[in-house]
Write a protein that holds these residues in place. Structure first.
Motif, PDB file in Angstrom:
ATOM      1  N   SER A 149       2.994  -1.507 -13.226  1.00 55.90           N
ATOM      2  CA  SER A 149       3.688  -1.639 -14.327  1.00 55.90           C
ATOM      3  C   SER A 149       4.369  -3.171 -14.862  1.00 55.90           C
ATOM      4  O   SER A 149       3.847  -3.706 -13.463  1.00 55.90           O
ATOM      5  CB  SER A 149       4.828  -0.610 -13.502  1.00 55.90           C
ATOM      6  OG  SER A 149       5.614  -1.461 -12.658  1.00 55.90           O
ATOM      7  N   THR A 150       5.762  -2.937 -15.651  1.00 49.92           N
ATOM      8  CA  THR A 150       6.431  -4.431 -15.352  1.00 49.92           C
ATOM      9  C   THR A 150       6.744  -4.682 -14.389  1.00 49.92           C
ATOM     10  O   THR A 150       7.458  -5.986 -14.925  1.00 49.92           O
ATOM     11  CB  THR A 150       7.242  -4.031 -17.010  1.00 49.92           C
ATOM     12  OG1 THR A 150       7.994  -2.776 -16.300  1.00 49.92           O
ATOM     13  CG2 THR A 150       5.865  -3.854 -18.068  1.00 49.92           C
ATOM     14  N   TYR A 151       6.958  -4.180 -13.563  1.00 53.28           N
ATOM     15  CA  TYR A 151       7.890  -4.213 -11.800  1.00 53.28           C
ATOM     16  C   TYR A 151       6.704  -5.232 -11.519  1.00 53.28           C
ATOM     17  O   TYR A 151       7.524  -4.673  -9.919  1.00 53.28           O
ATOM     18  CB  TYR A 151       8.371  -3.097 -11.721  1.00 53.28           C
ATOM     19  CG  TYR A 151       9.126  -2.734 -12.798  1.00 53.28           C
ATOM     20  CD1 TYR A 151      10.645  -3.044 -12.686  1.00 53.28           C
ATOM     21  CD2 TYR A 151       9.002  -1.024 -13.150  1.00 53.28           C
ATOM     22  CE1 TYR A 151      11.784  -2.557 -13.930  1.00 53.28           C
ATOM     23  CE2 TYR A 151      10.310  -0.693 -14.154  1.00 53.28           C
ATOM     24  CZ  TYR A 151      11.765  -1.779 -14.378  1.00 53.28           C
ATOM     25  OH  TYR A 151      12.178  -0.949 -15.076  1.00 53.28           O
ATOM     26  N   THR A 152       5.583  -5.368 -11.326  1.00 54.62           N
ATOM     27  CA  THR A 152       4.902  -5.510 -10.338  1.00 54.62           C
ATOM     28  C   THR A 152       5.248  -7.025  -9.424  1.00 54.62           C
ATOM     29  O   THR A 152       5.284  -7.081  -9.039  1.00 54.62           O
ATOM     30  CB  THR A 152       4.070  -6.413 -10.938  1.00 54.62           C
ATOM     31  OG1 THR A 152       2.947  -5.414 -11.982  1.00 54.62           O
ATOM     32  CG2 THR A 152       2.782  -6.809  -9.630  1.00 54.62           C
ATOM     33  N   SER A 153       5.979  -7.845  -9.852  1.00 60.37           N
ATOM     34  CA  SER A 153       6.259  -9.387  -9.441  1.00 60.37           C
ATOM     35  C   SER A 153       7.758  -8.318  -8.346  1.00 60.37           C
ATOM     36  O   SER A 153       7.670  -9.079  -7.476  1.00 60.37           O
ATOM     37  CB  SER A 153       6.701 -10.081 -10.865  1.00 60.37           C
ATOM     38  OG  SER A 153       5.862 -10.833 -11.173  1.00 60.37           O
ATOM     39  N   LEU A 154       8.385  -8.077  -9.613  1.00 65.41           N
ATOM     40  CA  LEU A 154       9.653  -7.245  -8.526  1.00 65.41           C
ATOM     41  C   LEU A 154       9.314  -6.958  -7.365  1.00 65.41           C
ATOM     42  O   LEU A 154       9.610  -6.839  -5.436  1.00 65.41           O
ATOM     43  CB  LEU A 154      10.830  -6.485  -8.753  1.00 65.41           C
ATOM     44  CG  LEU A 154      11.963  -5.805  -8.524  1.00 65.41           C
ATOM     45  CD1 LEU A 154      12.495  -6.801  -7.920  1.00 65.41           C
ATOM     46  CD2 LEU A 154      12.780  -4.947  -9.264  1.00 65.41           C
ATOM     47  N   ALA A 155       8.303  -5.790  -7.063  1.00 67.32           N
ATOM     48  CA  ALA A 155       7.746  -4.783  -6.086  1.00 67.32           C
ATOM     49  C   ALA A 155       6.673  -5.857  -5.111  1.00 67.32           C
ATOM     50  O   ALA A 155       6.947  -5.731  -3.423  1.00 67.32           O
ATOM     51  CB  ALA A 155       6.528  -4.105  -6.758  1.00 67.32           C
ATOM     52  N   ASN A 156       6.028  -7.154  -5.534  1.00 65.13           N
ATOM     53  CA  ASN A 156       5.676  -8.092  -4.497  1.00 65.13           C
ATOM     54  C   ASN A 156       7.168  -8.807  -3.643  1.00 65.13           C
ATOM     55  O   ASN A 156       6.278  -8.956  -2.794  1.00 65.13           O
ATOM     56  CB  ASN A 156       5.023  -8.714  -5.530  1.00 65.13           C
ATOM     57  CG  ASN A 156       3.849  -8.593  -6.354  1.00 65.13           C
ATOM     58  OD1 ASN A 156       3.325  -6.575  -5.556  1.00 65.13           O
ATOM     59  ND2 ASN A 156       3.110  -9.131  -6.619  1.00 65.13           N
ATOM     60  N   PHE A 157       7.476  -9.329  -4.967  1.00 58.67           N
ATOM     61  CA  PHE A 157       9.271 -10.096  -4.261  1.00 58.67           C
ATOM     62  C   PHE A 157       9.668  -8.995  -3.155  1.00 58.67           C
ATOM     63  O   PHE A 157       9.853 -10.434  -2.182  1.00 58.67           O
ATOM     64  CB  PHE A 157       9.403 -10.754  -5.290  1.00 58.67           C
ATOM     65  CG  PHE A 157      10.740 -11.797  -4.686  1.00 58.67           C
ATOM     66  CD1 PHE A 157      10.237 -12.859  -4.572  1.00 58.67           C
ATOM     67  CD2 PHE A 157      12.061 -11.144  -4.808  1.00 58.67           C
ATOM     68  CE1 PHE A 157      11.061 -13.781  -4.400  1.00 58.67           C
ATOM     69  CE2 PHE A 157      12.664 -11.802  -3.721  1.00 58.67           C
ATOM     70  CZ  PHE A 157      12.916 -13.207  -3.657  1.00 58.67           C
TER      71      PHE A 157
ATOM     72  N   ARG B  22       0.558  -1.311   0.108  1.00 61.22           N
ATOM     73  CA  ARG B  22      -0.363  -0.087   0.006  1.00 61.22           C
ATOM     74  C   ARG B  22       1.211   1.693   0.245  1.00 61.22           C
ATOM     75  O   ARG B  22       0.390   2.616  -0.049  1.00 61.22           O
ATOM     76  CB  ARG B  22      -1.044  -0.332   0.636  1.00 61.22           C
ATOM     77  CG  ARG B  22      -2.051   1.160   1.907  1.00 61.22           C
ATOM     78  CD  ARG B  22      -3.192   0.573   1.692  1.00 61.22           C
ATOM     79  NE  ARG B  22      -3.180   0.125   2.609  1.00 61.22           N
ATOM     80  CZ  ARG B  22      -5.205  -0.425   2.815  1.00 61.22           C
ATOM     81  NH1 ARG B  22      -5.087   0.223   3.896  1.00 61.22           N
ATOM     82  NH2 ARG B  22      -5.428  -1.246   2.409  1.00 61.22           N
ATOM     83  N   ALA B  23       1.824   1.024   0.995  1.00 63.47           N
ATOM     84  CA  ALA B  23       2.941   2.194   0.941  1.00 63.47           C
ATOM     85  C   ALA B  23       3.395   2.643  -0.662  1.00 63.47           C
ATOM     86  O   ALA B  23       4.228   3.989  -0.790  1.00 63.47           O
ATOM     87  CB  ALA B  23       4.068   1.664   1.868  1.00 63.47           C
ATOM     88  N   LEU B  24       3.996   1.483  -1.508  1.00 58.37           N
ATOM     89  CA  LEU B  24       4.665   1.978  -2.891  1.00 58.37           C
ATOM     90  C   LEU B  24       3.324   3.043  -3.774  1.00 58.37           C
ATOM     91  O   LEU B  24       2.210   2.320  -3.609  1.00 58.37           O
ATOM     92  CB  LEU B  24       4.843   0.064  -3.341  1.00 58.37           C
ATOM     93  CG  LEU B  24       5.363  -0.492  -2.732  1.00 58.37           C
ATOM     94  CD1 LEU B  24       5.747  -1.129  -3.618  1.00 58.37           C
ATOM     95  CD2 LEU B  24       7.116   0.291  -2.896  1.00 58.37           C
ATOM     96  N   PRO B  25       4.075   3.387  -4.289  1.00 60.31           N
ATOM     97  CA  PRO B  25       3.605   4.518  -5.478  1.00 60.31           C
ATOM     98  C   PRO B  25       2.718   3.729  -6.767  1.00 60.31           C
ATOM     99  O   PRO B  25       3.229   2.052  -6.915  1.00 60.31           O
ATOM    100  CB  PRO B  25       4.815   4.899  -6.578  1.00 60.31           C
ATOM    101  CG  PRO B  25       5.357   5.052  -5.683  1.00 60.31           C
ATOM    102  CD  PRO B  25       5.689   3.369  -4.850  1.00 60.31           C
TER     103      PRO B  25
ATOM    104  N   GLU C 154       0.139 -14.728  -6.563  1.00 62.10           N
ATOM    105  CA  GLU C 154      -0.396 -13.668  -7.121  1.00 62.10           C
ATOM    106  C   GLU C 154      -0.949 -13.383  -8.995  1.00 62.10           C
ATOM    107  O   GLU C 154      -1.025 -12.550  -9.767  1.00 62.10           O
ATOM    108  CB  GLU C 154      -0.178 -12.109  -6.840  1.00 62.10           C
ATOM    109  CG  GLU C 154       0.083 -11.848  -4.499  1.00 62.10           C
ATOM    110  CD  GLU C 154      -0.147 -10.486  -4.853  1.00 62.10           C
ATOM    111  OE1 GLU C 154      -0.567  -9.444  -4.920  1.00 62.10           O
ATOM    112  OE2 GLU C 154      -0.338 -10.236  -2.932  1.00 62.10           O
ATOM    113  N   GLN C 155       0.824 -13.207  -9.510  1.00 61.13           N
ATOM    114  CA  GLN C 155       0.936 -13.546 -10.860  1.00 61.13           C
ATOM    115  C   GLN C 155      -0.285 -14.208 -11.531  1.00 61.13           C
ATOM    116  O   GLN C 155      -0.957 -13.856 -12.294  1.00 61.13           O
ATOM    117  CB  GLN C 155       2.369 -13.860 -10.714  1.00 61.13           C
ATOM    118  CG  GLN C 155       3.100 -12.534 -11.247  1.00 61.13           C
ATOM    119  CD  GLN C 155       2.771 -11.835 -11.308  1.00 61.13           C
ATOM    120  OE1 GLN C 155       2.575 -10.839 -10.825  1.00 61.13           O
ATOM    121  NE2 GLN C 155       3.146 -11.053 -12.882  1.00 61.13           N
ATOM    122  N   LEU C 156      -0.419 -15.337 -11.033  1.00 61.25           N
ATOM    123  CA  LEU C 156      -1.567 -16.909 -11.546  1.00 61.25           C
ATOM    124  C   LEU C 156      -2.728 -16.445 -11.234  1.00 61.25           C
ATOM    125  O   LEU C 156      -3.030 -17.105 -11.820  1.00 61.25           O
ATOM    126  CB  LEU C 156      -1.110 -18.264 -10.227  1.00 61.25           C
ATOM    127  CG  LEU C 156       0.141 -18.803 -10.742  1.00 61.25           C
ATOM    128  CD1 LEU C 156       0.306 -20.233  -9.967  1.00 61.25           C
ATOM    129  CD2 LEU C 156       0.780 -19.242 -11.958  1.00 61.25           C
TER     130      LEU C 156
END
Length: 287
Positions: A196-204, A187-190, A277-279
């Protein structure tokens, strides 16, 4: 109510099982090293030289070969594939039923995670007991089914639920804290980073932070759980294990195996949630 493979809860179960399978295979060696470190407390005399993670790792490789690091992976799979599936399907169902559309707040996240983990932890405890014994190196079970049968015959079915209070005191708070830290970090992330394409990296990344904090808070319960499940005949109550660890090894005894457990729980949880989350997103479902 009849459930089909298209039901969202079934999809959540399948996604959770797949994510748990991948992460378990990768990080089983850390779980084994953690268990070996914790049970060393029952053999070392107070004041003995401290044995570290690297020493245990090298000892296992030297005495049991490289494949020895994956000892216990069979019960881990038996526990993880349905266990993580039960966890995520329960989590999804509870979230859809009780959490508002804008997402869980901090306390709601704690209750969601703890509730889902309590259900999964209770259902899979017998296999967790066998897994812990496999990793300890003290038992020579030939198979998971054979181990379950042996324990029932020699110790009674009750032994398969040894360490239940300590396990739930470890897993329910861990999962509750993890979901809280994870959801609040996301929730704190932009918003543009989440979509974006960085969703997986952000989640990880959020998963790494959440796992590290949750592991630290719940480490003492993990040490107590390991003692009870490896030597259930020594402890009739959870408080006896707590008293023994404190008397023989002091407060630091409750944090034996912190590094390998934190590494494993942090990485396995971060990977499991990222894959889940990706699946779910690919299936068109909001996780």
């Amino acid at each position: 109510m009849e459930l089909s493979l298209a039901h969202p809860a079934i999809k959540a179960f399948m996604c959770g099982s797949l994510s748990g399978t991948c992460s378990t295979l990768l990080f089983q060696p850390l779980d084994l090293v953690k268990t070996r470190l914790q049970i060393l407390q029952t053999t070392l005399q107070p004041g003995s030289a401290r044995v570290g993670m690297v020493t245990v790792f090298l000892t296992v490789v030297q005495t049991e070969k490289l494949t020895g690091l994956w000892k216990g992976v069979s019960p881990s799979f038996v526990r993880t594939i349905p266990g993580v599936g039960i966890y995520f399907s329960t989590y999804y169902s509870l979230k859809q039923r009780y959490v508002p559309e804008h997402g869980p707040g901090a306390m709601e996240a704690v209750l969601l995670g703890a509730g889902a983990r309590t259900v999964a932890g209770f259902c899979m405890l017998p296999v967790t007991v066998i897994k812990t014994r496999y990793e300890s190196g003290r038992y020579n079970y030939m198979s998971v089914a054979g181990a379950l049968r042996t324990v029932c015959q020699t110790e009674g079915p009750r032994a398969l639920f040894s360490g239940l209070p300590a396990t739930l005191l470890r897993d329910a708070p861990f999962s509750g804290l993890y979901v809280m830290f994870y959801s609040q970090a996301k929730r704190a992330l932009p918003q543009e980073m989440i979509t974006s394409t960085y969703t997986s990296l952000a989640n990880f990344s959020c998963g790494i932070l959440a796992g590290a904090l949750a592991s630290l808070f719940t480490q003492p319960a993990d040490v107590v759980k390991t003692h009870i499940q490896v030597s259930p005949h020594l402890y009739k109550r959870t408080t006896q294990a707590v008293q023994y660890i404190y008397k023989e090894h002091g407060f630091q005894g409750f944090f034996r195996g912190t590094v390998p457990r934190s590494l494993r729980r942090t990485m396995i949880s971060a990977m499991a949630w990222t894959v889940y989350e990706q699946l779910m997103a690919r299936m068109g479902l909001k996780s």
